[in-house]
Design a protein around this motif. Structure first.
Motif, short mmCIF file in Angstrom:
data_model
loop_
_atom_site.label_atom_id
_atom_site.label_comp_id
_atom_site.label_asym_id
_atom_site.label_seq_id
_atom_site.Cartn_x
_atom_site.Cartn_y
_atom_site.Cartn_z
N CYS A 498 45.96 44.78 48.58
CA CYS A 498 44.63 44.13 49.24
C CYS A 498 44.77 43.90 50.60
O CYS A 498 43.74 44.21 51.48
CB CYS A 498 44.11 42.86 48.45
SG CYS A 498 43.71 43.28 46.89
N LYS A 528 41.76 49.19 39.52
CA LYS A 528 40.52 49.13 38.97
C LYS A 528 40.58 48.22 37.89
O LYS A 528 39.88 47.54 37.31
CB LYS A 528 40.18 50.47 38.76
CG LYS A 528 38.43 50.31 38.36
CD LYS A 528 37.88 51.61 38.33
CE LYS A 528 36.41 51.62 38.06
NZ LYS A 528 35.49 52.84 38.27
N TYR A 531 40.74 44.34 39.31
CA TYR A 531 39.80 44.01 40.09
C TYR A 531 38.23 44.65 39.72
O TYR A 531 37.32 43.90 40.22
CB TYR A 531 40.13 44.45 41.66
CG TYR A 531 41.20 43.75 42.14
CD1 TYR A 531 41.19 42.18 42.29
CD2 TYR A 531 42.19 44.14 42.38
CE1 TYR A 531 42.27 41.52 42.92
CE2 TYR A 531 43.56 43.67 42.95
CZ TYR A 531 43.42 42.34 43.17
OH TYR A 531 44.60 41.63 43.87
N LEU A 533 37.10 47.47 40.62
CA LEU A 533 36.94 48.07 41.68
C LEU A 533 37.97 49.24 41.90
O LEU A 533 39.17 48.79 41.96
CB LEU A 533 36.53 47.45 43.01
CG LEU A 533 35.13 46.38 42.89
CD1 LEU A 533 35.27 45.78 44.20
CD2 LEU A 533 34.01 47.23 42.99
N GLU A 537 36.41 51.76 46.72
CA GLU A 537 35.33 50.75 46.65
C GLU A 537 35.67 49.32 47.20
O GLU A 537 34.73 48.69 47.79
CB GLU A 537 34.84 50.63 45.16
CG GLU A 537 34.15 51.98 44.57
CD GLU A 537 34.16 51.88 43.05
OE1 GLU A 537 33.22 52.78 42.45
OE2 GLU A 537 34.83 50.95 42.11
N TYR A 538 36.59 48.85 47.05
CA TYR A 538 37.15 47.65 47.40
C TYR A 538 37.04 47.43 49.24
O TYR A 538 36.47 46.50 49.66
CB TYR A 538 38.60 47.21 46.89
CG TYR A 538 39.07 45.81 47.50
CD1 TYR A 538 38.82 44.59 46.81
CD2 TYR A 538 39.85 45.79 48.59
CE1 TYR A 538 39.44 43.21 47.30
CE2 TYR A 538 40.28 44.63 49.16
CZ TYR A 538 40.15 43.38 48.37
OH TYR A 538 40.57 42.16 49.13
N ARG A 539 37.69 48.59 49.54
CA ARG A 539 37.73 48.81 51.11
C ARG A 539 36.37 48.80 51.83
O ARG A 539 35.80 48.25 52.92
CB ARG A 539 38.65 49.96 51.41
CG ARG A 539 38.47 50.33 53.07
CD ARG A 539 39.58 51.58 53.19
NE ARG A 539 40.72 51.08 53.45
CZ ARG A 539 41.84 51.70 53.69
NH1 ARG A 539 41.79 53.01 53.49
NH2 ARG A 539 43.01 51.17 53.86
N ARG A 541 33.60 47.49 50.57
CA ARG A 541 32.81 46.52 50.32
C ARG A 541 33.42 45.26 51.40
O ARG A 541 32.59 44.71 52.01
CB ARG A 541 33.12 45.73 48.88
CG ARG A 541 32.42 44.45 48.78
CD ARG A 541 32.56 43.98 47.24
NE ARG A 541 31.83 44.77 46.46
CZ ARG A 541 31.57 44.50 45.20
NH1 ARG A 541 32.21 43.40 44.57
NH2 ARG A 541 30.91 45.40 44.27
#
Length: 552
Positions: A498, A528, A531, A533, A537-539, A541
């Motif tokens: 993360c 995924k 989390y 995601l 997708e996390y990046r 967001r």
């Protein structure tokens, strides 16, 4: 808890406990170097030499330095060549476009002719190898820098005489240097415009346009404002975006309403946001002092990204109704209490609430806000330094320490950096405090995971190294941490991933390798599941949230 309030600049260079008087010949130095030790060493040596040089800015890359130098006069700049974001050579290229040229010193670890040749083409006066920097060589560089600036000042004065520089340019110079209310030259220039220092009630407004504007139109609007208000005054430009207007006023109560009216006119006709700082003349207050006060108030509005008017008189750093206590002192004290009691989540929430409150306290000086943030970051670091840290953890806390030296041009950027640092230190403290309560074998297992999570590791090989059977080590680890070895290892890897996803330059495949996953597909599947995601997708967001904060 000792607070570092003596470093907070108050009006006119005063500190809370001392008064700093700077000589008119003081030379301002900027240091641009991504190595923290080198930065601190050069800064300390320059200050120790006591030759009338003061280090005004310390930055870790050229972009930060350029933003600072665009709004602050600089006499000498020391810059490294190889740095992230913007290197030293690109910085030199940008400096060439500035009106006032500093004395430029290149610092390099490489004795390569190509670097030196390009640096000299870009206007560098000196090219110094870092291993050869000594106190004597620094003294020699600073002596040459003073000669260089003295010669330029002499040439500028001769040019002003021979070319008959305009009244506006003369005012620009005079008001920036004026500190004495009896500055004869400034008085003469003003009296030529029908403005006399005997006027008891004068107001000075420093105006900054947040965008490209037409200078001629801005001056026309300012002079029309003086005509409409039927008052004696004058207006001139300080730069392409900064203008000054000062005038006599009769109605004290409505003087700020006049400034508000002026802002509406300027915004309507110029089509950009306007920031205004206001200073009203008091007894023994010279024009230069009024300009500095108004400029400080204007900078305050820009720091908080709130267009509008800011009166210098309304700015403060002490609590309302209690001038003996600094603003938000109790909040910082409470953060320290939470940390001392290992209530790390509560401390993090207190920081978030404090920064929300500070964002609405537009009466605060930007330098005070920065010092306040440094203060509670230090509280966190003192707690962290109680534990043994891995090399990676030392690197993480070192990155936090870099925030102390960075200039803060806008509050939302400072807030973002501070919250990110607090989030990192909160997780680190939770992990370390948990480790501290474990038995020696479990502490060894956790330490091994922290240092080798990127490798193919197993509990079997760690058990052998600490002379325990795998089954006993597994039972002991779960009993003391509440988690299986494999689950704990996976959490550490995901937490590290993360942090890396915040840097868009690192690919998903590279993050997978760096955090010990088999490949990008394996990493994405586990991420995924945990989390909800995918890493991409996390990046996305996180980047979107960051963009929204900047827009706000």
């Amino acid at each position: 808890m000792l607070l570092c309030w003596r470093d907070v600049l108050l009006p006119e260079g005063e500190h809370v406990t001392e008064k700093v008087v700077r000589s008119s010949t003081m030379m301002r130095v900027v240091i641009v170097e991504d190595e923290g030790i080198t930065r601190k060493w050069i800064k300390k040596k320059i200050e120790d030499l006591g030759m009338g040089f003061v280090v005004e800015g310390v930055f870790s890359n050229g972009s930060q330095a350029l933003e600072y130098m665009n709004s602050h006069d600089t006499d000498v700049v020391f810059t490294d060549i190889q740095m992230p974001v913007m290197d030293g050579l690109e910085l030199l290229e940008q400096i060439q476009a500035m009106e006032k040229q500093p004395y430029k010193v290149i610092l390099s670890a490489y004795d390569e002719f190509c670097y030196a040749r390009r640096a000299m083409k870009l206007g560098a006066q000196e090219f110094v190898l870092k291993p050869e920097i000594t106190e004597e060589s620094l003294r020699s560089i600073l002596e040459e820098a003073r000669k260089f600036q003295d010669q330029r000042n002499t040439l500028d004065q001769e040019r002003l005489k021979s070319e008959g520089e305009s009244w506006e340019a003369s005012m620009r110079q005079l008001i920036r240097r004026a500190g004495d209310p009896d500055d004869i030259e400034l008085i003469r220039q003003l009296e030529e415009q029908g403005i006399f220092l005997s006027f008891p009630d004068m107001i000075l407004v420093d105006i900054f346009f947040d965008g490209v504007i037409r200078k001629k139109l801005a001056l026309e609007l300012l002079n029309l404002f003086l005509e409409q208000e039927q008052t004696k005054g004058t207006a001139f430009s300080c730069s392409e975006q900064e203008f000054v207007i000062f005038y006599a006023y009769e109605d004290h109560e409505n003087s700020l309403k006049q400034v508000q009216k002026l802002r509406k006119v300027l915004k309507s006709h110029m089509g950009v946001e306007v920031y205004l700082g206001v200073s009203r003349r008091k007894q023994d207050c010279g024009w230069g002092k009024m300009y500095r006060q108004a400029s400080m108030a204007c900078e305050n509005r820009r720091f908080f990204s709130i267009p509008g008017c800011q009166s210098y008189e309304s700015m403060r750093i002490t609590a309302e109704g209690n001038p003996s206590e600094f603003c938000f002192f109790q909040n910082i004290k409470q953060i320290g209490v939470f940390l001392g009691q290992r209530q790390y989540t509560e401390a993090q929430i207190a920081v978030e609430r404090l920064l929300e409150a500070v964002g609405e306290a537009v009466y605060l000086y930007p330098a005070y806000v920065k010092t306040m943030c440094n203060e509670f970051l230090v509280l966190y670091l003192h707690e962290i330094w109680k534990y043994d840290l891995t090399e990676e953890e030392k690197g993480g806390t070192g990155a936090v320490e870099l925030l102390f030296e960075q200039a803060a041009s806008h509050f939302h950027l400072l807030k973002e950096d501070v919250l990110k640092a607090v989030s990192y230190m909160t997780q680190l403290l939770k992990r370390k405090s948990g480790i501290n309560g474990c038995s020696a074998p479990v502490q060894e297992i956790i330490k091994y995971i922290e240092e080798h999570y990127a490798e193919r590791i197993s509990l079997a090989q760690i058990s052998d190294s600490i002379y325990l059977s795998q089954s006993y080590a597994s039972t002991l680890f779960k009993k003391e941490t509440g988690k299986k070895f494999s689950s704990y290892l996976q959490e550490v890897r995901l937490e590290k991933s993360c942090e890396m996803l915040l840097d868009s330059r690192i690919s998903i495949q590279e993050i997978a390798v760096r955090t010990g996953f088999f490949d990008a597909a394996h990493f994405s599947r586990v991420f995924k599941e945990w989390y909800g995601l995918s890493p991409a997708e996390y990046r996305k967001r996180i980047i979107l949230q960051k963009g929204n904060r900047i827009i706000q």
